[in-house]
Design a protein around this motif. Structure first.
Motif, PDB file in Angstrom:
ATOM      1  N   GLY A  85      52.567  28.390  -6.834  1.00  0.00           N
ATOM      2  CA  GLY A  85      53.574  28.457  -8.111  1.00  0.00           C
ATOM      3  C   GLY A  85      52.717  29.002  -8.954  1.00  0.00           C
ATOM      4  N   TYR A  86      51.259  30.327  -8.434  1.00  0.00           N
ATOM      5  CA  TYR A  86      50.980  31.181  -9.227  1.00  0.00           C
ATOM      6  C   TYR A  86      51.616  32.434  -8.535  1.00  0.00           C
ATOM      7  CZ  TYR A  86      47.426  35.137 -10.158  1.00  0.00           C
ATOM      8  OH  TYR A  86      46.642  35.488 -10.610  1.00  0.00           O
ATOM      9  N   VAL A  87      51.809  33.529  -9.452  1.00  0.00           N
ATOM     10  CA  VAL A  87      52.367  34.872 -10.182  1.00  0.00           C
ATOM     11  C   VAL A  87      51.692  34.966 -10.492  1.00  0.00           C
ATOM     12  CG1 VAL A  87      54.267  36.216 -10.328  1.00  0.00           C
ATOM     13  CG2 VAL A  87      54.384  33.652  -9.844  1.00  0.00           C
ATOM     14  N   GLY A  88      50.687  36.483 -10.066  1.00  0.00           N
ATOM     15  CA  GLY A  88      49.663  37.754 -10.342  1.00  0.00           C
ATOM     16  C   GLY A  88      48.866  38.043  -9.563  1.00  0.00           C
ATOM     17  N   ARG A  89      47.741  38.641  -9.862  1.00  0.00           N
ATOM     18  CA  ARG A  89      47.011  39.297  -9.176  1.00  0.00           C
ATOM     19  C   ARG A  89      46.083  38.464  -9.138  1.00  0.00           C
ATOM     20  NH1 ARG A  89      45.308  43.429 -12.556  1.00  0.00           N
ATOM     21  NH2 ARG A  89      46.753  44.688 -11.776  1.00  0.00           N
ATOM     22  N   SER A  90      45.668  38.705  -7.754  1.00  0.00           N
ATOM     23  CA  SER A  90      44.616  37.773  -7.515  1.00  0.00           C
ATOM     24  C   SER A  90      43.767  39.029  -6.544  1.00  0.00           C
ATOM     25  CB  SER A  90      44.920  36.606  -5.886  1.00  0.00           C
ATOM     26  OG  SER A  90      45.680  37.327  -5.084  1.00  0.00           O
ATOM     27  N   HIS A  91      42.060  38.367  -5.582  1.00  0.00           N
ATOM     28  CA  HIS A  91      41.575  39.106  -4.872  1.00  0.00           C
ATOM     29  C   HIS A  91      41.145  38.687  -4.001  1.00  0.00           C
ATOM     30  CE1 HIS A  91      40.911  41.122  -8.821  1.00  0.00           C
ATOM     31  NE2 HIS A  91      41.240  40.276  -9.785  1.00  0.00           N
ATOM     32  N   LEU A  92      41.265  39.216  -2.640  1.00  0.00           N
ATOM     33  CA  LEU A  92      40.578  39.055  -0.913  1.00  0.00           C
ATOM     34  C   LEU A  92      39.828  39.793  -0.977  1.00  0.00           C
ATOM     35  CD1 LEU A  92      41.044  37.577   1.018  1.00  0.00           C
ATOM     36  CD2 LEU A  92      42.622  38.404   1.807  1.00  0.00           C
ATOM     37  N   ILE A  93      37.681  39.471  -0.739  1.00  0.00           N
ATOM     38  CA  ILE A  93      37.179  40.100   0.337  1.00  0.00           C
ATOM     39  C   ILE A  93      37.077  39.949   0.976  1.00  0.00           C
ATOM     40  CG2 ILE A  93      35.257  39.900  -0.464  1.00  0.00           C
ATOM     41  CD1 ILE A  93      34.978  39.281  -3.491  1.00  0.00           C
ATOM     42  N   TRP A  94      36.867  40.908   2.069  1.00  0.00           N
ATOM     43  CA  TRP A  94      36.100  40.632   3.189  1.00  0.00           C
ATOM     44  C   TRP A  94      34.745  40.928   3.558  1.00  0.00           C
ATOM     45  CZ3 TRP A  94      40.279  39.396   6.247  1.00  0.00           C
ATOM     46  CH2 TRP A  94      41.984  39.541   5.760  1.00  0.00           C
ATOM     47  N   ASP A  95      34.761  39.903   3.591  1.00  0.00           N
ATOM     48  CA  ASP A  95      32.607  39.567   3.836  1.00  0.00           C
ATOM     49  C   ASP A  95      32.279  40.030   4.923  1.00  0.00           C
ATOM     50  OD1 ASP A  95      30.571  39.412   1.878  1.00  0.00           O
ATOM     51  OD2 ASP A  95      30.832  37.190   2.832  1.00  0.00           O
ATOM     52  N   LEU A  96      31.360  41.129   5.005  1.00  0.00           N
ATOM     53  CA  LEU A  96      30.521  40.441   6.644  1.00  0.00           C
ATOM     54  C   LEU A  96      28.955  39.892   6.338  1.00  0.00           C
ATOM     55  CD1 LEU A  96      30.589  44.368   7.198  1.00  0.00           C
ATOM     56  CD2 LEU A  96      31.853  42.875   7.418  1.00  0.00           C
ATOM     57  N   GLY A  97      28.910  39.190   5.123  1.00  0.00           N
ATOM     58  CA  GLY A  97      27.895  38.364   4.615  1.00  0.00           C
ATOM     59  C   GLY A  97      26.337  39.821   3.914  1.00  0.00           C
ATOM     60  N   ASP A  98      26.444  38.802   2.701  1.00  0.00           N
ATOM     61  CA  ASP A  98      24.809  39.008   2.084  1.00  0.00           C
ATOM     62  C   ASP A  98      25.640  40.965   1.867  1.00  0.00           C
ATOM     63  OD1 ASP A  98      23.431  37.692   3.516  1.00  0.00           O
ATOM     64  OD2 ASP A  98      22.280  38.260   4.858  1.00  0.00           O
ATOM     65  N   GLN A  99      26.317  40.541   0.976  1.00  0.00           N
ATOM     66  CA  GLN A  99      26.826  41.597   0.478  1.00  0.00           C
ATOM     67  C   GLN A  99      26.773  41.589  -1.046  1.00  0.00           C
ATOM     68  OE1 GLN A  99      30.037  42.219   2.888  1.00  0.00           O
ATOM     69  NE2 GLN A  99      30.231  43.815   2.620  1.00  0.00           N
ATOM     70  N   ASP A 100      26.934  42.604  -1.923  1.00  0.00           N
ATOM     71  CA  ASP A 100      26.853  42.441  -3.237  1.00  0.00           C
ATOM     72  C   ASP A 100      28.713  42.340  -3.671  1.00  0.00           C
ATOM     73  OD1 ASP A 100      26.806  42.150  -6.110  1.00  0.00           O
ATOM     74  OD2 ASP A 100      25.502  43.668  -6.199  1.00  0.00           O
ATOM     75  N   TRP A 101      29.039  41.805  -4.429  1.00  0.00           N
ATOM     76  CA  TRP A 101      30.163  41.328  -4.814  1.00  0.00           C
ATOM     77  C   TRP A 101      30.696  40.814  -6.623  1.00  0.00           C
ATOM     78  CZ3 TRP A 101      33.476  44.187  -1.896  1.00  0.00           C
ATOM     79  CH2 TRP A 101      32.811  44.227  -0.120  1.00  0.00           C
TER      80      TRP A 101
END
Length: 121
Positions: free
Chosen positions: A54-70
């Motif tokens: 039931g969520y409608v809006g913006r979401s964020h998806l990170i493609w993570d290699l590990g040991d990264q600063d997000w």
């Protein structure tokens, strides 16, 4: 000093109006090492999961290699109360910010998708 330079961009991001349609902002996709078909399948699954919840809006998806600063992406999602997800491309996910944790989304078959959660208390 670098963190102070990011504050204006964070503040501007907070002023953007909330989306009334489903959107997934993607970060680090080019460096993920995944094929376009794999990326599309993951994003379709995530979008279907969000709509099913039931969520409608913006979401964020990170493609993570590990040991990264997000931190900037994570902080933006937390401050705007938008869900943040991480697809683990490496052996383990990058660290979550203080007072947060990555919750494994066991519903996805690869066991590589996590959702950022703020720890209670």
């Amino acid at each position: 000093m670098k963190s102070f330079l990011r504050i204006p961009s964070l503040l501007l991001g907070l002023l953007k109006p909330k989306s009334n349609k489903p959107e997934i902002e993607s970060y680090g996709q080019k460096d993920s090492g995944l094929e376009v078909e794999q990326i599309q399948q993951i994003m379709e699954w995530l979008l279907a999961s969000l709509l099913n919840a039931g969520y409608v809006g913006r979401s964020h998806l990170i493609w993570d290699l590990g040991d990264q600063d997000w931190k900037q992406v994570l902080l933006m999602g937390i401050l705007k109360d938008e869900p943040v997800f991480l697809y683990r491309c490496g052996d383990r996910p990058s660290l979550a910010p203080e007072h947060c944790c990555w919750r494994l989304m066991a519903e996805y078959p690869s066991m590589r998708i996590y959702q950022l959660e703020v720890k209670e208390g």
